[in-house]
Design a protein around this motif. Sequence first.
Motif, PDB file in Angstrom:
ATOM      1  N   GLY A   1      -1.733  -6.400   4.077  1.00  0.00           N
ATOM      2  CA  GLY A   1      -0.492  -5.640   4.072  1.00  0.00           C
ATOM      3  C   GLY A   1       0.020  -5.605   2.651  1.00  0.00           C
ATOM      4  O   GLY A   1       0.395  -6.633   2.098  1.00  0.00           O
ATOM      5  N   LEU A   2       0.019  -4.433   2.030  1.00  0.00           N
ATOM      6  CA  LEU A   2       0.377  -4.286   0.620  1.00  0.00           C
ATOM      7  C   LEU A   2       1.639  -3.438   0.520  1.00  0.00           C
ATOM      8  O   LEU A   2       1.606  -2.225   0.700  1.00  0.00           O
TER       9      LEU A   2
ATOM     10  N   ILE B   1       5.973  -2.583   5.717  1.00  0.00           N
ATOM     11  CA  ILE B   1       4.510  -2.465   5.696  1.00  0.00           C
ATOM     12  C   ILE B   1       3.867  -3.781   6.125  1.00  0.00           C
ATOM     13  O   ILE B   1       2.933  -3.808   6.939  1.00  0.00           O
ATOM     14  N   ILE B   2       4.365  -4.891   5.589  1.00  0.00           N
ATOM     15  CA  ILE B   2       3.780  -6.188   5.918  1.00  0.00           C
ATOM     16  C   ILE B   2       3.985  -6.512   7.393  1.00  0.00           C
ATOM     17  O   ILE B   2       3.081  -7.031   8.055  1.00  0.00           O
TER      18      ILE B   2
ATOM     19  N   GLY C   1     -15.814  -8.102   0.909  1.00  0.00           N
ATOM     20  CA  GLY C   1     -14.892  -7.063   0.439  1.00  0.00           C
ATOM     21  C   GLY C   1     -14.553  -6.024   1.484  1.00  0.00           C
ATOM     22  O   GLY C   1     -13.904  -5.015   1.187  1.00  0.00           O
ATOM     23  N   LYS C   2     -14.976  -6.260   2.740  1.00  0.00           N
ATOM     24  CA  LYS C   2     -14.650  -5.325   3.826  1.00  0.00           C
ATOM     25  C   LYS C   2     -13.223  -5.604   4.304  1.00  0.00           C
ATOM     26  O   LYS C   2     -12.986  -6.497   5.124  1.00  0.00           O
ATOM     27  N   LEU C   3     -12.293  -4.826   3.799  1.00  0.00           N
ATOM     28  CA  LEU C   3     -10.880  -5.033   4.084  1.00  0.00           C
ATOM     29  C   LEU C   3     -10.249  -3.764   4.627  1.00  0.00           C
ATOM     30  O   LEU C   3     -10.624  -2.653   4.243  1.00  0.00           O
ATOM     31  N   ALA C   4      -9.285  -3.950   5.511  1.00  0.00           N
ATOM     32  CA  ALA C   4      -8.431  -2.852   5.958  1.00  0.00           C
ATOM     33  C   ALA C   4      -7.081  -3.059   5.292  1.00  0.00           C
ATOM     34  O   ALA C   4      -6.413  -4.071   5.526  1.00  0.00           O
ATOM     35  N   ILE C   5      -6.686  -2.124   4.424  1.00  0.00           N
ATOM     36  CA  ILE C   5      -5.479  -2.302   3.627  1.00  0.00           C
ATOM     37  C   ILE C   5      -4.412  -1.305   4.063  1.00  0.00           C
ATOM     38  O   ILE C   5      -4.624  -0.086   3.992  1.00  0.00           O
ATOM     39  N   ALA C   6      -3.282  -1.838   4.522  1.00  0.00           N
ATOM     40  CA  ALA C   6      -2.153  -1.001   4.944  1.00  0.00           C
ATOM     41  C   ALA C   6      -1.199  -0.838   3.772  1.00  0.00           C
ATOM     42  O   ALA C   6      -0.812  -1.816   3.130  1.00  0.00           O
ATOM     43  N   ILE C   7      -0.817   0.401   3.491  1.00  0.00           N
ATOM     44  CA  ILE C   7       0.061   0.693   2.363  1.00  0.00           C
ATOM     45  C   ILE C   7       1.114   1.721   2.778  1.00  0.00           C
ATOM     46  O   ILE C   7       0.992   2.384   3.807  1.00  0.00           O
TER      47      ILE C   7
END
Length: 353
Positions: free
Chosen positions: A92-93, A98-99, A37-43
């Motif tokens: 990429g969310l 963003i993506i 669950g270690k994620l880097a989420i770009a929003i």
Amino acid sequence: MPVLTRLIPSPVVVDINAGALDDLAGLLADQRISASGKLAIAISGGSGARLRERLSPALPGAEWYEVGGGTLDEAIKLADAMKKGHYDAVVGLGGGKIIDCAKFAAARIGLPLVAVATNLSHDGLCSPVATLDNDAGRGSYGVPNPIAVVIDLDIIREAPVRFVRSGIGDAISNISAVADWELSHRETGEAIDGLAAAMARQAGEAVLRHPGGVGDDAFLQVLAEGLVLTGISMSVAGDSRPASGACHEINHALDILYPKRAASHGEQCGLAAAFATHLRGHKETRDLMVQALRRHGLPVTPGEIGFTDDEFVQAVEYAPKTRPGRYTILEHLDLSTDQIRDAYADYAQAIGS
């Protein structure tokens, strides 16, 4: 005889359905993309921030990064920020900007990218290209394909309808782009990849001929699948050729000549594809395109997106300069300004405008 085959670069998983976002954590764990669950989420700061509030409880190990826009500087800044963490993957969310930023950042730090699309505005969500604004205008940067693509149709329906319409225009333009590729193959000997061409063309045909509308799940499913297949077709070809011909040259020309007045990517590509198809003399396909574009509320004349006929003629004349070395119906005919004007007049009369 040996059995000959090839590996096709494509996502490990493509999940397109209503409610897909609710199982994002489970999907990533089950597919061994991120068991920890270690994620880097770009929003983005808009819709992305609202989705963060919804998704945070299911993704306690994630760190969230707000992206300011679709520029090269923003993508580099995002990559630099993500270097500090130890992540399994980048997510990429959001929409295309963003993506594309997340694609570039993930490639820069050597992590897989999960594309979670919140709209269907164009075919870049699964392509091996990140399109980013830079000091010279706009550039296309080669990146790995996303390792996973997630499209929640409930989220897609919540987005402004103009995004869906843009995706429709971009998908339909595949048909014109593949026709240009085949023309170049016949006239110049350019190599054509039959699998890539088939994937892109069938994606466009499925959208063109589907009887549903922008509010139907069945139609949105076909559109989403078509855009994903188009992205994979570009990976197969190793180039944007399956989805970019005269249609995209005219689109780029409109962006360059009238940067503050340009319409959406898909609106311009759909209109340009219909006109390029007219130039080829493919009347039946032109009429099908025009009917589909009109039915979905997309423009079929430049006046419908705020351009005069003369401005459109200038864009068509300028278009070949946007992709030097690419051979399309525009390079093939090499029309003068007056000939383009006459051709557009014929097109407008043929479609009843």
